[in-house]
Write a protein that holds these residues in place. Structure first.
Motif, PDB file in Angstrom:
ATOM      1  N   GLU A   1      -2.316  -0.067 -11.047  1.00  0.00           N
ATOM      2  CA  GLU A   1      -1.488  -0.537  -9.934  1.00  0.00           C
ATOM      3  C   GLU A   1      -2.355  -0.844  -8.718  1.00  0.00           C
ATOM      4  O   GLU A   1      -2.240  -1.908  -8.109  1.00  0.00           O
ATOM      5  CB  GLU A   1      -0.428   0.504  -9.567  1.00  0.00           C
ATOM      6  CG  GLU A   1       0.436   0.067  -8.395  1.00  0.00           C
ATOM      7  CD  GLU A   1       1.395   1.123  -7.890  1.00  0.00           C
ATOM      8  OE1 GLU A   1       2.356   0.741  -7.206  1.00  0.00           O
ATOM      9  OE2 GLU A   1       1.170   2.324  -8.161  1.00  0.00           O
ATOM     10  N   LEU A   2      -3.246   0.072  -8.368  1.00  0.00           N
ATOM     11  CA  LEU A   2      -4.120  -0.141  -7.220  1.00  0.00           C
ATOM     12  C   LEU A   2      -5.059  -1.311  -7.470  1.00  0.00           C
ATOM     13  O   LEU A   2      -5.308  -2.121  -6.570  1.00  0.00           O
ATOM     14  CB  LEU A   2      -4.907   1.138  -6.892  1.00  0.00           C
ATOM     15  CG  LEU A   2      -5.870   1.059  -5.711  1.00  0.00           C
ATOM     16  CD1 LEU A   2      -5.171   0.572  -4.441  1.00  0.00           C
ATOM     17  CD2 LEU A   2      -6.528   2.425  -5.483  1.00  0.00           C
TER      18      LEU A   2
ATOM     19  N   GLN B   1     -13.389  -0.799  -6.490  1.00  0.00           N
ATOM     20  CA  GLN B   1     -14.320  -0.018  -7.306  1.00  0.00           C
ATOM     21  C   GLN B   1     -13.760   1.382  -7.586  1.00  0.00           C
ATOM     22  O   GLN B   1     -13.885   1.901  -8.696  1.00  0.00           O
ATOM     23  CB  GLN B   1     -15.683   0.070  -6.615  1.00  0.00           C
ATOM     24  CG  GLN B   1     -16.407  -1.257  -6.524  1.00  0.00           C
ATOM     25  CD  GLN B   1     -16.635  -1.865  -7.892  1.00  0.00           C
ATOM     26  OE1 GLN B   1     -17.252  -1.265  -8.751  1.00  0.00           O
ATOM     27  NE2 GLN B   1     -16.100  -3.057  -8.103  1.00  0.00           N
ATOM     28  N   GLY B   2     -13.127   1.968  -6.573  1.00  0.00           N
ATOM     29  CA  GLY B   2     -12.489   3.269  -6.776  1.00  0.00           C
ATOM     30  C   GLY B   2     -11.350   3.183  -7.774  1.00  0.00           C
ATOM     31  O   GLY B   2     -11.180   4.068  -8.631  1.00  0.00           O
ATOM     32  N   ALA B   3     -10.562   2.114  -7.682  1.00  0.00           N
ATOM     33  CA  ALA B   3      -9.435   1.920  -8.604  1.00  0.00           C
ATOM     34  C   ALA B   3      -9.933   1.775 -10.041  1.00  0.00           C
ATOM     35  O   ALA B   3      -9.330   2.317 -10.974  1.00  0.00           O
ATOM     36  CB  ALA B   3      -8.621   0.695  -8.193  1.00  0.00           C
ATOM     37  N   GLN B   4     -11.053   1.065 -10.212  1.00  0.00           N
ATOM     38  CA  GLN B   4     -11.633   0.949 -11.555  1.00  0.00           C
ATOM     39  C   GLN B   4     -12.064   2.300 -12.073  1.00  0.00           C
ATOM     40  O   GLN B   4     -11.809   2.651 -13.227  1.00  0.00           O
ATOM     41  CB  GLN B   4     -12.824  -0.005 -11.544  1.00  0.00           C
ATOM     42  CG  GLN B   4     -12.444  -1.454 -11.474  1.00  0.00           C
ATOM     43  CD  GLN B   4     -13.658  -2.369 -11.494  1.00  0.00           C
ATOM     44  OE1 GLN B   4     -14.800  -1.928 -11.592  1.00  0.00           O
ATOM     45  NE2 GLN B   4     -13.405  -3.661 -11.394  1.00  0.00           N
ATOM     46  N   GLY B   5     -12.740   3.078 -11.219  1.00  0.00           N
ATOM     47  CA  GLY B   5     -13.199   4.402 -11.631  1.00  0.00           C
ATOM     48  C   GLY B   5     -12.053   5.339 -11.982  1.00  0.00           C
ATOM     49  O   GLY B   5     -12.172   6.160 -12.896  1.00  0.00           O
TER      50      GLY B   5
ATOM     51  N   LEU C   1       0.811  -1.228   0.000  1.00  0.00           N
ATOM     52  CA  LEU C   1       0.000   0.000   0.000  1.00  0.00           C
ATOM     53  C   LEU C   1       0.841   1.274   0.000  1.00  0.00           C
ATOM     54  O   LEU C   1       0.300   2.354  -0.260  1.00  0.00           O
ATOM     55  CB  LEU C   1      -0.910   0.025   1.233  1.00  0.00           C
ATOM     56  CG  LEU C   1      -2.190  -0.760   1.148  1.00  0.00           C
ATOM     57  CD1 LEU C   1      -2.847  -0.838   2.519  1.00  0.00           C
ATOM     58  CD2 LEU C   1      -3.134  -0.141   0.140  1.00  0.00           C
ATOM     59  N   GLN C   2       2.114   1.187   0.300  1.00  0.00           N
ATOM     60  CA  GLN C   2       2.932   2.387   0.456  1.00  0.00           C
ATOM     61  C   GLN C   2       2.875   3.326  -0.756  1.00  0.00           C
ATOM     62  O   GLN C   2       2.642   4.524  -0.582  1.00  0.00           O
ATOM     63  CB  GLN C   2       4.378   2.023   0.811  1.00  0.00           C
ATOM     64  CG  GLN C   2       4.528   1.305   2.148  1.00  0.00           C
ATOM     65  CD  GLN C   2       3.799   1.978   3.300  1.00  0.00           C
ATOM     66  OE1 GLN C   2       3.829   3.186   3.468  1.00  0.00           O
ATOM     67  NE2 GLN C   2       3.112   1.176   4.098  1.00  0.00           N
ATOM     68  N   PRO C   3       3.054   2.844  -1.990  1.00  0.00           N
ATOM     69  CA  PRO C   3       2.978   3.776  -3.124  1.00  0.00           C
ATOM     70  C   PRO C   3       1.578   4.369  -3.311  1.00  0.00           C
ATOM     71  O   PRO C   3       1.426   5.521  -3.721  1.00  0.00           O
ATOM     72  CB  PRO C   3       3.396   2.945  -4.333  1.00  0.00           C
ATOM     73  CG  PRO C   3       3.368   1.527  -3.898  1.00  0.00           C
ATOM     74  CD  PRO C   3       3.443   1.502  -2.409  1.00  0.00           C
ATOM     75  N   VAL C   4       0.561   3.588  -2.974  1.00  0.00           N
ATOM     76  CA  VAL C   4      -0.823   4.073  -3.081  1.00  0.00           C
ATOM     77  C   VAL C   4      -1.060   5.174  -2.059  1.00  0.00           C
ATOM     78  O   VAL C   4      -1.633   6.225  -2.371  1.00  0.00           O
ATOM     79  CB  VAL C   4      -1.819   2.911  -2.886  1.00  0.00           C
ATOM     80  CG1 VAL C   4      -3.245   3.413  -2.827  1.00  0.00           C
ATOM     81  CG2 VAL C   4      -1.643   1.878  -3.986  1.00  0.00           C
TER      82      VAL C   4
END
Length: 168
Positions: A120-121, A111-115, A54-57
C-alpha cells in the motif's frame, strides 16, 4: 513499529502540506500570470491528495513530532510572494527547492516500503513521485520561460546608484 519511518511519514506529510500551501501562495501572488495561477492551483491539489492518501500510513506507522525542515523552508522562502519578473523567477525556484525535498523524501519512503514489503505504501509512493515529477517538470519549464524576460528584458526593481570612484 518503525520510529525512523514515523519521522519520514511526518516529514512527507508536512512537506506535501507546505508545498500545497506554497503553490497556493505563489499562484495567488502571481495571479496576473493566469498560467501560474491555474497551474499552481492544480499542483497544490495534487499535494493535498498525497496528504489525504497518507492517513492510513500515518495511522499504521505513526508520525514523529520533531520534524522542522519544511516549516523552516516555508518560513524563510516560500511564504511570501516577490514582485516583478525576477520575483516570479525566484518564487518558482523556491517552489522547485521545496518540491525537490518532497521528491527525495518520497524516494526514501519508497525504499522503506520496499524493505517492509508494504504494498500500500509503495503504491502511494509511486503515484506521488509521478505527480511530483510533473510538478518539478512544470517548474523547470516555467523557470526557463521566465528567465530571459526576468534576466535580460525586465528593468531592475531599484536602479543601481551611480558609481563614483573613491566612494564606498
Amino acid at each position: 513499529m518503525s520510529t525512523h519511518l514515523a519521522t519520514y511519514v511526518a516529514l512527507i506529510h508536512a512537506s506535501e502540506a507546505t508545498l500545497a500551501d506554497s503553490f497556493d501562495t505563489i499562484g495567488q501572488g502571481h495571479a496576473n500570470h493566469p498560467d501560474v495561477l491555474f497551474t499552481c492551483q492544480a499542483l497544490a491539489k495534487m499535494s493535498r491528495q498525497h496528504v489525504a492518501k497518507l492517513q492510513p500510513v500515518a495511522a499504521r506507522y505513526g508520525e514523529a513530532s520533531d520534524v522542522e525542515e519544511p516549516q523552516r523552508l516555508h518560513a524563510s522562502g516560500v511564504g511570501e510572494v516577490r514582485s516583478g519578473a525576477v520575483g516570479l523567477l525566484r518564487d518558482l525556484q523556491d517552489l522547485h527547492m521545496l518540491a525537490t525535498l518532497v521528491d527525495s523524501t518520497w524516494t526514501v519512503i519508497g525504499q522503506g516500503a520496499q524493505g517492509l514489503r508494504d504494498e500500500e505504501l509503495l503504491s502511494i509512493e509511486k503515484a506521488a513521485r509521478k505527480d511530483v515529477s510533473r510538478q518539478l517538470a512544470w517548474l523547470v519549464t516555467r523557470m526557463k520561460s521566465a528567465a530571459p524576460q526576468a534576466l535580460i528584458v525586465a528593468p531592475p526593481a531599484d536602479p543601481p546608484a551611480a558609481f563614483t570612484p573613491g566612494r564606498a
